[in-house]
Motif scaffolding. Structure first.
Motif, mmCIF file in Angstrom:
data_model
loop_
_atom_site.group_PDB
_atom_site.id
_atom_site.type_symbol
_atom_site.label_atom_id
_atom_site.label_comp_id
_atom_site.label_asym_id
_atom_site.label_seq_id
_atom_site.Cartn_x
_atom_site.Cartn_y
_atom_site.Cartn_z
ATOM 1 N N LEU A 1 -3.288 -19.633 -17.365
ATOM 2 C CA LEU A 1 -2.432 -20.219 -16.345
ATOM 3 C C LEU A 1 -1.842 -19.129 -15.459
ATOM 4 C CD1 LEU A 1 -1.210 -22.713 -15.121
ATOM 5 C CD2 LEU A 1 0.592 -22.650 -16.845
ATOM 6 N N ASP A 2 -1.422 -18.033 -16.045
ATOM 7 C CA ASP A 2 -0.895 -16.919 -15.246
ATOM 8 C C ASP A 2 -1.966 -16.352 -14.330
ATOM 9 O OD1 ASP A 2 1.654 -17.095 -16.258
ATOM 10 O OD2 ASP A 2 1.369 -15.537 -17.785
ATOM 11 N N GLY A 3 -3.194 -16.276 -14.831
ATOM 12 C CA GLY A 3 -4.282 -15.771 -14.002
ATOM 13 C C GLY A 3 -4.534 -16.659 -12.798
ATOM 14 N N LEU A 4 -4.473 -17.984 -13.020
ATOM 15 C CA LEU A 4 -4.649 -18.921 -11.913
ATOM 16 C C LEU A 4 -3.531 -18.776 -10.886
ATOM 17 C CD1 LEU A 4 -6.107 -21.393 -10.669
ATOM 18 C CD2 LEU A 4 -4.641 -22.837 -12.091
ATOM 19 N N LYS A 5 -2.284 -18.725 -11.362
ATOM 20 C CA LYS A 5 -1.145 -18.595 -10.451
ATOM 21 C C LYS A 5 -1.218 -17.288 -9.666
ATOM 22 C CE LYS A 5 2.140 -21.384 -13.151
ATOM 23 N NZ LYS A 5 3.393 -21.353 -13.944
ATOM 24 N N ASN A 6 -1.585 -16.215 -10.330
ATOM 25 C CA ASN A 6 -1.665 -14.915 -9.654
ATOM 26 C C ASN A 6 -2.753 -14.925 -8.581
ATOM 27 O OD1 ASN A 6 0.384 -13.869 -11.246
ATOM 28 N ND2 ASN A 6 -1.001 -12.960 -12.736
ATOM 29 N N ALA A 7 -3.880 -15.576 -8.880
ATOM 30 C CA ALA A 7 -4.963 -15.646 -7.892
ATOM 31 C C ALA A 7 -4.516 -16.421 -6.659
ATOM 32 C CB ALA A 7 -6.190 -16.298 -8.516
#
Length: 204
Positions: free
Chosen positions: A151-157
């Motif tokens: 989820l953090d990876g998606l938000k960061n992208a």
């Protein structure tokens, strides 16, 4: 990071192709068009009935044995909702000669229903609705390994694309509904209403 034994990357057309190409480039693995799509079949995860969904996957996608035979395959999909589509694709890949089949989802685990306009399954129908982790999902769909986006990876992208947006609706992944009025009781009622048998139409 791609599994060490993967030989090629194949995207599930059409919505996953850009993610698969990016995954291939980042991991250094070759990208191949191993699945051909019949564009006259709609989204399978919203179709009524498990039998209909499974049949439609076979009508929608054709595997190319020349790309799969004797190879360790990394399949990239945009998300895994019920798991029906990916289970059939994994089976097709193995039938086409793939030695190992790894699956990567460019979305995090879909654990909660969408209530803002998309006809999503109820929580009990979601493959991760009961909290299954990647290993448990791999066992259900018959894959050797499953990798989910964080989820953090998606938000960061997304933040990298537009830093001015302070937050995103990630309710399907984290159960935090932005309107603040979606409770567990509401989701339970929604699930019960969708599970109830529908009255048959009367003939005129």
């Amino acid at each position: 990071e791609a599994p060490a034994e993967a030989d090629i990357v194949v995207g599930v057309p059409d919505s996953s192709l850009s993610a698969a190409m990016g995954y291939a480039e980042a991991s250094g693995l070759p990208y191949e068009m191993g699945l051909i799509k019949n564009k006259y079949i709609g989204r399978t995860f919203i179709m009524p009935g498990q039998t209909t969904r499974k049949k439609s996957v076979r009508q929608k996608l054709n595997a190319m044995p020349v790309e799969f035979e004797g190879k360790n395959l990394l399949l990239v999909d945009d998300s895994i909702v019920r798991g029906t589509t990916m289970k059939e694709i994994v089976r097709m890949a193995r039938e086409s000669g793939a030695k190992k089949v790894y699956v990567a989802s460019s979305a995090p685990r879909v654990m909660f229903p969408n209530v803002y306009g998309i006809d999503m399954p109820t929580k009990s129908e979601l493959i991760c609705g009961d909290g299954k982790d990647a290993d448990a999902v791999a066992e259900v769909i018959g894959a050797d390994k499953v990798i989910f986006q964080t989820l953090d990876g998606l938000k960061n992208a997304l933040s990298d694309l537009n830093p001015s947006i302070p937050a995103f609706d990630c309710s399907c992944f984290d159960g935090v509904y932005v309107t603040g009025d979606v409770t567990s009781e509401y989701l339970d009622r929604l699930s019960q209403a969708q599970a109830a048998p529908q009255p048959k139409a009367q003939d005129d």
